[in-house]
Design a protein around this motif. Sequence first.
Motif, PDB file in Angstrom:
ATOM      1  N   GLU A  90     -12.156  15.784 -13.245  1.00  0.00           N
ATOM      2  CA  GLU A  90     -10.964  15.204 -12.633  1.00  0.00           C
ATOM      3  C   GLU A  90     -10.876  13.713 -12.928  1.00  0.00           C
ATOM      4  N   TYR A  91      -9.671  13.269 -13.151  1.00  0.00           N
ATOM      5  CA  TYR A  91      -9.392  11.847 -13.372  1.00  0.00           C
ATOM      6  C   TYR A  91      -8.474  11.371 -12.247  1.00  0.00           C
ATOM      7  N   THR A  92      -8.914  10.363 -11.523  1.00  0.00           N
ATOM      8  CA  THR A  92      -8.152   9.845 -10.385  1.00  0.00           C
ATOM      9  C   THR A  92      -7.716   8.419 -10.670  1.00  0.00           C
ATOM     10  N   CYS A  93      -6.461   8.137 -10.371  1.00  0.00           N
ATOM     11  CA  CYS A  93      -5.935   6.789 -10.574  1.00  0.00           C
ATOM     12  C   CYS A  93      -4.895   6.500  -9.499  1.00  0.00           C
ATOM     13  N   LEU A 133       0.824  -1.198   0.000  1.00  0.00           N
ATOM     14  CA  LEU A 133       0.000   0.000   0.000  1.00  0.00           C
ATOM     15  C   LEU A 133       0.865   1.257   0.000  1.00  0.00           C
ATOM     16  N   GLU A 134       2.031   1.187   0.707  1.00  0.00           N
ATOM     17  CA  GLU A 134       2.918   2.332   0.730  1.00  0.00           C
ATOM     18  C   GLU A 134       3.508   2.603  -0.642  1.00  0.00           C
ATOM     19  N   ARG A 135       3.624   1.561  -1.459  1.00  0.00           N
ATOM     20  CA  ARG A 135       4.208   1.736  -2.784  1.00  0.00           C
ATOM     21  C   ARG A 135       3.187   2.231  -3.798  1.00  0.00           C
ATOM     22  N   GLU A 136       1.937   2.384  -3.410  1.00  0.00           N
ATOM     23  CA  GLU A 136       0.901   2.886  -4.301  1.00  0.00           C
ATOM     24  C   GLU A 136       0.492   4.293  -3.886  1.00  0.00           C
ATOM     25  N   TYR A 137       0.305   5.127  -4.896  1.00  0.00           N
ATOM     26  CA  TYR A 137      -0.008   6.530  -4.644  1.00  0.00           C
ATOM     27  C   TYR A 137      -1.222   6.939  -5.470  1.00  0.00           C
ATOM     28  N   SER A 138      -2.046   7.783  -4.877  1.00  0.00           N
ATOM     29  CA  SER A 138      -3.237   8.280  -5.559  1.00  0.00           C
ATOM     30  C   SER A 138      -2.891   9.573  -6.307  1.00  0.00           C
ATOM     31  N   CYS A 139      -3.285   9.629  -7.571  1.00  0.00           N
ATOM     32  CA  CYS A 139      -3.032  10.802  -8.415  1.00  0.00           C
ATOM     33  C   CYS A 139      -4.354  11.353  -8.931  1.00  0.00           C
ATOM     34  N   THR A 140      -4.509  12.647  -8.858  1.00  0.00           N
ATOM     35  CA  THR A 140      -5.674  13.327  -9.421  1.00  0.00           C
ATOM     36  C   THR A 140      -5.200  14.294 -10.491  1.00  0.00           C
ATOM     37  N   VAL A 141      -5.743  14.157 -11.679  1.00  0.00           N
ATOM     38  CA  VAL A 141      -5.369  15.020 -12.798  1.00  0.00           C
ATOM     39  C   VAL A 141      -6.589  15.838 -13.204  1.00  0.00           C
ATOM     40  N   ARG A 142      -6.450  17.148 -13.192  1.00  0.00           N
ATOM     41  CA  ARG A 142      -7.528  18.045 -13.606  1.00  0.00           C
ATOM     42  C   ARG A 142      -7.483  18.215 -15.108  1.00  0.00           C
ATOM     43  N   LEU A 143      -8.590  17.934 -15.757  1.00  0.00           N
ATOM     44  CA  LEU A 143      -8.652  17.962 -17.214  1.00  0.00           C
ATOM     45  C   LEU A 143      -9.037  19.350 -17.714  1.00  0.00           C
ATOM     46  N   LYS A 149       9.281  10.715  -7.793  1.00  0.00           N
ATOM     47  CA  LYS A 149      10.530  11.445  -7.582  1.00  0.00           C
ATOM     48  C   LYS A 149      10.464  12.859  -8.160  1.00  0.00           C
ATOM     49  N   GLN A 150       9.697  13.047  -9.205  1.00  0.00           N
ATOM     50  CA  GLN A 150       9.594  14.377  -9.792  1.00  0.00           C
ATOM     51  C   GLN A 150       8.749  15.316  -8.941  1.00  0.00           C
ATOM     52  N   LEU A 151       7.657  14.809  -8.372  1.00  0.00           N
ATOM     53  CA  LEU A 151       6.741  15.680  -7.646  1.00  0.00           C
ATOM     54  C   LEU A 151       7.312  16.158  -6.313  1.00  0.00           C
ATOM     55  N   ARG A 152       8.028  15.289  -5.609  1.00  0.00           N
ATOM     56  CA  ARG A 152       8.678  15.650  -4.339  1.00  0.00           C
ATOM     57  C   ARG A 152       7.706  16.230  -3.312  1.00  0.00           C
ATOM     58  N   SER A 153       6.456  15.863  -3.403  1.00  0.00           N
ATOM     59  CA  SER A 153       5.463  16.362  -2.452  1.00  0.00           C
ATOM     60  C   SER A 153       4.759  15.173  -1.814  1.00  0.00           C
ATOM     61  N   GLN A 154       3.936  15.477  -0.846  1.00  0.00           N
ATOM     62  CA  GLN A 154       3.214  14.423  -0.140  1.00  0.00           C
ATOM     63  C   GLN A 154       1.974  14.018  -0.924  1.00  0.00           C
ATOM     64  N   PRO A 155       1.707  12.705  -1.022  1.00  0.00           N
ATOM     65  CA  PRO A 155       0.475  12.272  -1.699  1.00  0.00           C
ATOM     66  C   PRO A 155      -0.753  12.674  -0.885  1.00  0.00           C
ATOM     67  N   PRO A 156      -1.934  12.727  -1.506  1.00  0.00           N
ATOM     68  CA  PRO A 156      -2.209  12.455  -2.924  1.00  0.00           C
ATOM     69  C   PRO A 156      -1.702  13.564  -3.829  1.00  0.00           C
ATOM     70  N   PHE A 157      -1.295  13.179  -5.046  1.00  0.00           N
ATOM     71  CA  PHE A 157      -0.724  14.120  -5.988  1.00  0.00           C
ATOM     72  C   PHE A 157      -1.821  14.755  -6.845  1.00  0.00           C
ATOM     73  N   THR A 158      -1.628  16.032  -7.147  1.00  0.00           N
ATOM     74  CA  THR A 158      -2.563  16.753  -8.013  1.00  0.00           C
ATOM     75  C   THR A 158      -1.800  17.350  -9.177  1.00  0.00           C
TER      76      THR A 158
END
Length: 570
Positions: free
Chosen positions: A28-31, A13-23, A80-89
């Motif tokens: 919004e698309y979440t994966c 679970l720690e190796r999986e991250y939630s991403c939200t992309v605003r279209l 590694k690119q985002l360098r922020s805390q999840p969830p990513f936007t």
Amino acid sequence: MLSRLMSGSSRSLEREYSCTVRLLDDSEYTCTIQRDAKGQYLFDLLCHHLNLLEKDYFGIRFVDPDKQRHWLEFTKSVVKQLRSQPPFTMCFRVKFYPADPAALKEEITRYLVFLQIKRDLYHGRLLCKTSDAALLAAYILQAEIGDYDPGKHPEGYSSKFQFFPKHSEKLERKIAEIHKTELSGQTPATSELNFLRKAQTLETYGVDPHPCKDVSGNAAFLAFTPFGFVVLQGNKRVHFIKWNEVTKLKFEGKTFYLYVSQKEEKKIILTYFAPTPEACKHLWKCGIENQAFYKLEKSSQVRTVSSSNLFFKGSRFRYSGRVAKEVMESSAKIKREPPEIHRAGMVPSRSCPSITHGPRLSSVPRTRRRAVHISIMEGLESLRDSAHSTPVRSSSHGDTFLPHVRSSRAESNERVAVIADEAYSPADSVLPTPVAEHSLELMLLSRQINGATCSIEEEKESEASTPTAAEVEALGGELRALCQGHSRPEEEQVNKFVLSVLRLLLVTMGLLFVLLLLLIILTESDLDIAFFRDIRQTPEFEQFHYQYFCPLRRWFACKIRSVVSLLIDT
């Protein structure tokens, strides 16, 4: 056994991250992605969701913890690119504007580009004459609500739509008139296609502005378009350089260099200063990618570019996608049933709303403009601190970049080719761009302080709302405070030159010391190493040893003996 299973599941679970992309339509698309997932994986998921094949024109934009914008690199890890805390936007945006958007193969691609340019128009990045603005807005109106219907569209219905940061009642009437009389019968796809054809002809088509300062300390915005590199100051394009004239892009710290080779072997170096080193590097990378995409014939011609000086490696970057010519050739081979398009229609949007029932800013009384200006400027700074923008330091206004653009609030300025006050806001298009009532007055005031004259059109526009002497003095103090941090770019250049000279001296002395050590080891030591033995046996070394080195050694020994004897005698 149970504890091992639980620990294994927690690690997965720690190796999986939630991403939200605003279209582009503000949905919004979440994966969920794995820790080591590359940017290409996320981008492919998104394009599959959109049913998009002509995907090379698009990209994913994000903001790092320092509030600096970036384009997601597809060859590197997302986490590694985002360098922020999840969830990513993140945001899905047009990265490379098509040179001819009407020539795109599929309607879904044209629709997405239409949404992007619609955002550019709303946020003031796409400047145009009032007549062109009315036509573009009428195309949007036809695409979203269809033909004019007196039963559904009462008098003044176009005022409920927000196409620009600010517009006049005359412009609203012109939009409604074009929609009623000229566009009847056009389908949404046709209106969008006509919108793209018109937008393509504008000078600021495809502009994604980067705030900078020139060598004189004046605010400027740099941008890359399908046709070349542009520099914008105020509402004017002061430089346009075609891609085949750009020979090199380079940056050092906060300084950006553009090397230009024009006709008759005329070479020019344009120098600009970004607000931060990170913003300058982002500008450089955008330039490298745009130049490769629009200029090269094949992706195999792409080379790794280094922005290093003589002695240091610097940053290295390589564009990893296909070039424009390859994308067009690939699009021509697409053969499938056109995918279904779910248009947003009249659904309100966070950043580019189709309908807004709020009052326009131009209706604010002049007596309240001072208070409105202060509140709006505070909102603008908070937006830039929170949205996808270049970082702005709240403790000092020295690094703040204010675009100075004329507005079209008076009906008499039909000739002025500007719709927005904040025409080139560096704020990302995820949130609405605030509009400052005093942006025009600040521009005029700054010219008065610097001793520059105002144009006749600008004087006419500011004639109805000339600030009092007290307001001029107060605003002048604010403007001087804003410009205080950028008054010494020449001193920074001098300091960089001194550092470069010191580095050159240190490196030269180090090389001479190493050569001297090697010479002493070769001539004076008895080390029997194969490498040294081969050098000693060469005729050139023997000649150097007996004709130059030995006499020089005897001369040094004689001088040392004479100095020692002189010291003993004294």
